[in-house]
Scaffold this motif. Structure first.
Motif, PDB file in Angstrom:
ATOM      1  N   TYR A 185       0.834  -1.195   0.000  1.00  0.00           N
ATOM      2  CA  TYR A 185       0.000   0.000   0.000  1.00  0.00           C
ATOM      3  C   TYR A 185       0.874   1.251   0.000  1.00  0.00           C
ATOM      4  O   TYR A 185       1.811   1.359   0.791  1.00  0.00           O
ATOM      5  CB  TYR A 185      -0.927   0.008   1.222  1.00  0.00           C
ATOM      6  CG  TYR A 185      -1.752  -1.247   1.326  1.00  0.00           C
ATOM      7  CD1 TYR A 185      -2.846  -1.450   0.480  1.00  0.00           C
ATOM      8  CD2 TYR A 185      -1.414  -2.257   2.224  1.00  0.00           C
ATOM      9  CE1 TYR A 185      -3.583  -2.614   0.543  1.00  0.00           C
ATOM     10  CE2 TYR A 185      -2.149  -3.430   2.295  1.00  0.00           C
ATOM     11  CZ  TYR A 185      -3.223  -3.612   1.451  1.00  0.00           C
ATOM     12  OH  TYR A 185      -3.942  -4.777   1.503  1.00  0.00           O
ATOM     13  N   ILE A 186       0.568   2.171  -0.914  1.00  0.00           N
ATOM     14  CA  ILE A 186       1.243   3.472  -0.923  1.00  0.00           C
ATOM     15  C   ILE A 186       0.555   4.354   0.110  1.00  0.00           C
ATOM     16  O   ILE A 186      -0.659   4.569   0.051  1.00  0.00           O
ATOM     17  CB  ILE A 186       1.162   4.139  -2.310  1.00  0.00           C
ATOM     18  CG1 ILE A 186       1.820   3.248  -3.369  1.00  0.00           C
ATOM     19  CG2 ILE A 186       1.833   5.507  -2.273  1.00  0.00           C
ATOM     20  CD1 ILE A 186       3.300   3.111  -3.242  1.00  0.00           C
ATOM     21  N   LEU A 187       1.331   4.870   1.051  1.00  0.00           N
ATOM     22  CA  LEU A 187       0.795   5.673   2.155  1.00  0.00           C
ATOM     23  C   LEU A 187       1.431   7.058   2.161  1.00  0.00           C
ATOM     24  O   LEU A 187       2.633   7.197   1.915  1.00  0.00           O
ATOM     25  CB  LEU A 187       1.076   4.983   3.497  1.00  0.00           C
ATOM     26  CG  LEU A 187       0.552   3.547   3.659  1.00  0.00           C
ATOM     27  CD1 LEU A 187       1.123   2.921   4.919  1.00  0.00           C
ATOM     28  CD2 LEU A 187      -0.963   3.533   3.692  1.00  0.00           C
ATOM     29  N   ARG A 188       0.631   8.064   2.444  1.00  0.00           N
ATOM     30  CA  ARG A 188       1.148   9.430   2.564  1.00  0.00           C
ATOM     31  C   ARG A 188       0.793   9.985   3.939  1.00  0.00           C
ATOM     32  O   ARG A 188      -0.339   9.836   4.414  1.00  0.00           O
ATOM     33  CB  ARG A 188       0.559  10.331   1.470  1.00  0.00           C
ATOM     34  CG  ARG A 188       1.089  11.781   1.528  1.00  0.00           C
ATOM     35  CD  ARG A 188       0.673  12.568   0.306  1.00  0.00           C
ATOM     36  NE  ARG A 188      -0.780  12.592   0.128  1.00  0.00           N
ATOM     37  CZ  ARG A 188      -1.387  12.875  -1.019  1.00  0.00           C
ATOM     38  NH1 ARG A 188      -0.672  13.142  -2.093  1.00  0.00           N
ATOM     39  NH2 ARG A 188      -2.717  12.888  -1.097  1.00  0.00           N
ATOM     40  N   VAL A 189       1.768  10.629   4.578  1.00  0.00           N
ATOM     41  CA  VAL A 189       1.558  11.194   5.914  1.00  0.00           C
ATOM     42  C   VAL A 189       0.609  12.381   5.825  1.00  0.00           C
ATOM     43  O   VAL A 189       0.763  13.268   4.978  1.00  0.00           O
ATOM     44  CB  VAL A 189       2.896  11.620   6.539  1.00  0.00           C
ATOM     45  CG1 VAL A 189       2.662  12.277   7.906  1.00  0.00           C
ATOM     46  CG2 VAL A 189       3.827  10.423   6.678  1.00  0.00           C
ATOM     47  N   LYS A 190      -0.369  12.391   6.720  1.00  0.00           N
ATOM     48  CA  LYS A 190      -1.362  13.458   6.747  1.00  0.00           C
ATOM     49  C   LYS A 190      -0.796  14.743   7.355  1.00  0.00           C
ATOM     50  O   LYS A 190       0.214  14.726   8.071  1.00  0.00           O
ATOM     51  CB  LYS A 190      -2.572  13.022   7.564  1.00  0.00           C
ATOM     52  CG  LYS A 190      -3.402  11.924   6.928  1.00  0.00           C
ATOM     53  CD  LYS A 190      -4.646  11.634   7.755  1.00  0.00           C
ATOM     54  CE  LYS A 190      -5.577  10.639   7.063  1.00  0.00           C
ATOM     55  NZ  LYS A 190      -6.826  10.425   7.831  1.00  0.00           N
ATOM     56  N   SER A 191      -1.490  15.838   7.092  1.00  0.00           N
ATOM     57  CA  SER A 191      -1.168  17.096   7.761  1.00  0.00           C
ATOM     58  C   SER A 191      -1.773  17.080   9.157  1.00  0.00           C
ATOM     59  O   SER A 191      -2.734  16.343   9.416  1.00  0.00           O
ATOM     60  CB  SER A 191      -1.736  18.275   6.974  1.00  0.00           C
ATOM     61  OG  SER A 191      -3.159  18.276   7.065  1.00  0.00           O
ATOM     62  N   PRO A 192      -1.239  17.855  10.088  1.00  0.00           N
ATOM     63  CA  PRO A 192      -1.846  17.919  11.426  1.00  0.00           C
ATOM     64  C   PRO A 192      -3.323  18.301  11.376  1.00  0.00           C
ATOM     65  O   PRO A 192      -4.113  17.825  12.201  1.00  0.00           O
ATOM     66  CB  PRO A 192      -1.012  18.987  12.137  1.00  0.00           C
ATOM     67  CG  PRO A 192       0.319  18.967  11.437  1.00  0.00           C
ATOM     68  CD  PRO A 192      -0.008  18.662   9.999  1.00  0.00           C
ATOM     69  N   ARG A 193      -3.712  19.121  10.416  1.00  0.00           N
ATOM     70  CA  ARG A 193      -5.108  19.563  10.311  1.00  0.00           C
ATOM     71  C   ARG A 193      -6.033  18.427   9.897  1.00  0.00           C
ATOM     72  O   ARG A 193      -7.193  18.369  10.311  1.00  0.00           O
ATOM     73  CB  ARG A 193      -5.229  20.703   9.296  1.00  0.00           C
ATOM     74  CG  ARG A 193      -4.428  21.944   9.640  1.00  0.00           C
ATOM     75  CD  ARG A 193      -4.598  23.020   8.568  1.00  0.00           C
ATOM     76  NE  ARG A 193      -4.262  22.522   7.239  1.00  0.00           N
ATOM     77  CZ  ARG A 193      -3.006  22.417   6.779  1.00  0.00           C
ATOM     78  NH1 ARG A 193      -1.979  22.762   7.558  1.00  0.00           N
ATOM     79  NH2 ARG A 193      -2.779  21.984   5.562  1.00  0.00           N
ATOM     80  N   ALA A 194      -5.523  17.512   9.076  1.00  0.00           N
ATOM     81  CA  ALA A 194      -6.362  16.430   8.546  1.00  0.00           C
ATOM     82  C   ALA A 194      -6.490  15.254   9.514  1.00  0.00           C
ATOM     83  O   ALA A 194      -7.360  14.410   9.345  1.00  0.00           O
ATOM     84  CB  ALA A 194      -5.794  15.937   7.216  1.00  0.00           C
ATOM     85  N   SER A 195      -5.621  15.188  10.522  1.00  0.00           N
ATOM     86  CA  SER A 195      -5.625  14.067  11.447  1.00  0.00           C
ATOM     87  C   SER A 195      -6.747  14.200  12.472  1.00  0.00           C
ATOM     88  O   SER A 195      -6.994  15.281  13.003  1.00  0.00           O
ATOM     89  CB  SER A 195      -4.281  13.978  12.174  1.00  0.00           C
ATOM     90  OG  SER A 195      -4.302  12.977  13.159  1.00  0.00           O
ATOM     91  N   THR A 196      -7.391  13.067  12.760  1.00  0.00           N
ATOM     92  CA  THR A 196      -8.492  13.071  13.733  1.00  0.00           C
ATOM     93  C   THR A 196      -8.113  12.452  15.072  1.00  0.00           C
ATOM     94  O   THR A 196      -8.935  12.365  15.971  1.00  0.00           O
ATOM     95  CB  THR A 196      -9.693  12.300  13.170  1.00  0.00           C
ATOM     96  OG1 THR A 196      -9.305  10.940  12.906  1.00  0.00           O
ATOM     97  CG2 THR A 196     -10.201  12.946  11.888  1.00  0.00           C
TER      98      THR A 196
END
Length: 414
Positions: free
Chosen positions: A373-384
């Motif tokens: 799986y290709i994964l991209r790190v989220k931005s702090p704003r997008a993280s829940t």
């Protein structure tokens, strides 16, 4: 009269001794007939830079697999043993030989880095026991070092190079790469395989530098990378070394400056992202064969994992350890024997099915053909939440990322 009393007392003592002996006999017989424990050794880094790659999480994953299997196989209770290999092949080899020769272990799972895993594989070959390679990324475990007693799980450097390298080279259009590479078999293989992918995609390798395992200060290596002016600074590192390098790159303002350089964490794991923090890791692209938030089944397993290791997020090594141990035990049960070659052949006959795999097959050279799986790190704003660190960009089938059997070049001998 005294003679009669003495005789009575003597006969009573004899009676007591005979009764005690009679009680001991069934106890001794029961002990003699008790089934021999079925020992599984878990070998990995329990104290060094890869403690969160393997460590307690890998031991826990093996324990969860044993519990789900039922705790015994072929009428024998299953016992997990673990040992710290300290990322040293001599210690890994000594641990493995003690398990095989003294404890009569049937199988070892783990081998956190490729050098220690090669040492364990040699011990397994000589002992004629099974080895489930989970954690070591050198593709030679299913190539020139393939064995009739071993299988390789989760990933290898070729798969990570293809998955991550192709995405960054083609999707972003960056042409030149500079490598900061862990100076042992894993790092060398990851640099080699990624370099080939970059070249095939029309890019070029501007240079590389080797960093010893356990390096705390990456400043000189990062400055060399910056001086190369390469578009991508590729980190062929893992564990705490990778975390340190990414954090220090952020402190130096290396990425996103006038040079427009980008970081590639080629072996970045989800738990690494938690350790780095989203602010420093935002946008990094990586590849794994597991992500905790992919399905309801992976989320349920993660809750079980987290209940035993609070605050920890599982990675693909942990998930694959569970898969490997569970599948191995199913093969032992189906084969009706612990003989390593027979069990290994049965593992290849049976599809791998569990919370993270659906009808995954194992090739004859031992390569487990799971998707990546290709994964991209989220931005702090997008993280829940604290574990909501990545998003799945794509699913790549095994046929696209692993070497073919012909390319791997396995010649099974033992």
């Amino acid at each position: 009269m005294h003679r009669v009393e003495r005789a009575v007392r003597f006969s009573r003592r004899i009676g007591v001794l005979l009764a005690a002996a009679a009680a001991i006999v069934p106890f001794a017989t029961a002990r003699a007939q008790a089934p021999q424990p079925f020992i599984i050794g878990v070998s990995g880094d329990q104290s060094g830079p890869y403690i969160d790659v393997t460590g307690p999480g890998q031991v826990l994953a093996a324990e969860l697999a044993v519990a789900d299997f039922g705790g015994q196989v072929l009428g024998r209770p299953i016992v997990i043993r673990s040992a710290d290999d300290q990322n040293r092949p001599d210690i890994a080899s000594a641990n493995a030989r003690r398990w095989f020769d003294v404890d009569r272990a049937e199988v070892i799972v783990g081998g956190g880095n490729s050098t220690t895993a090669f040492a364990v594989l040699n011990a397994a070959r000589q002992a004629g026991r099974s080895f489930l390679v989970v954690g070591a990324g050198n593709p030679d475990f299913a190539g020139k070092e393939c064995s009739a007693v071993s299988t390789q799980w989760a990933y290898d450097t070729h798969a990570q190079a293809v998955a991550t390298g192709v995405y960054l080279s083609r999707g972003v259009g960056v042409g030149s790469w500079f490598f900061i590479t862990a100076d042992y078999a894993f790092g060398h293989a990851l640099e080699r395989d990624t370099g080939r992918v970059v070249a095939a995609a029309g890019g070029r390798v501007a240079g590389s530098v080797r960093a010893p395992l356990g390096t705390a200060d990456f400043s000189s290596f990062l400055l060399q990378a910056q001086g190369s002016r390469a578009g991508v600074i590729a980190l062929a590192l893992a564990g705490q070394d990778l975390i340190n390098a990414i954090k220090q790159a952020g402190e130096f303002g290396l990425v996103g400056g006038a040079g427009g350089q980008r970081l590639a964490g080629l072996s970045l794991l989800s738990n690494d992202v938690v350790g780095i923090g989203l602010a420093a890791a935002e946008g990094l692209v990586a590849s794994e064969s597991f992500y905790w938030d992919r399905t309801e089944e992976t989320r349920a397993w993660t809750r079980r994992f987290n209940a035993r290791l609070p605050g920890k997020i599982p990675n693909m090594v942990h998930a694959a350890t569970y898969s490997a141990v569970l599948h191995y035990l199913r093969a032992v049960q189906a084969a009706g024997t612990v003989e390593a070659r027979t069990v290994n052949a049965k593992m290849k006959e049976l599809p791998v099915n569990d919370f993270n795999n659906a009808d995954v097959r194992i090739r004859q050279d031992g390569r487990v053909l799971n998707p990546m799986y290709i994964l991209r790190v989220k931005s702090p704003r997008a993280s829940t939440g604290p574990f909501d660190v990545q998003e799945v960009l794509a699913t790549l089938p095994a046929e696209q990322v692993f070497r073919t059997a012909e390319e791997a070049g396995c010649r099974l001998s033992n």
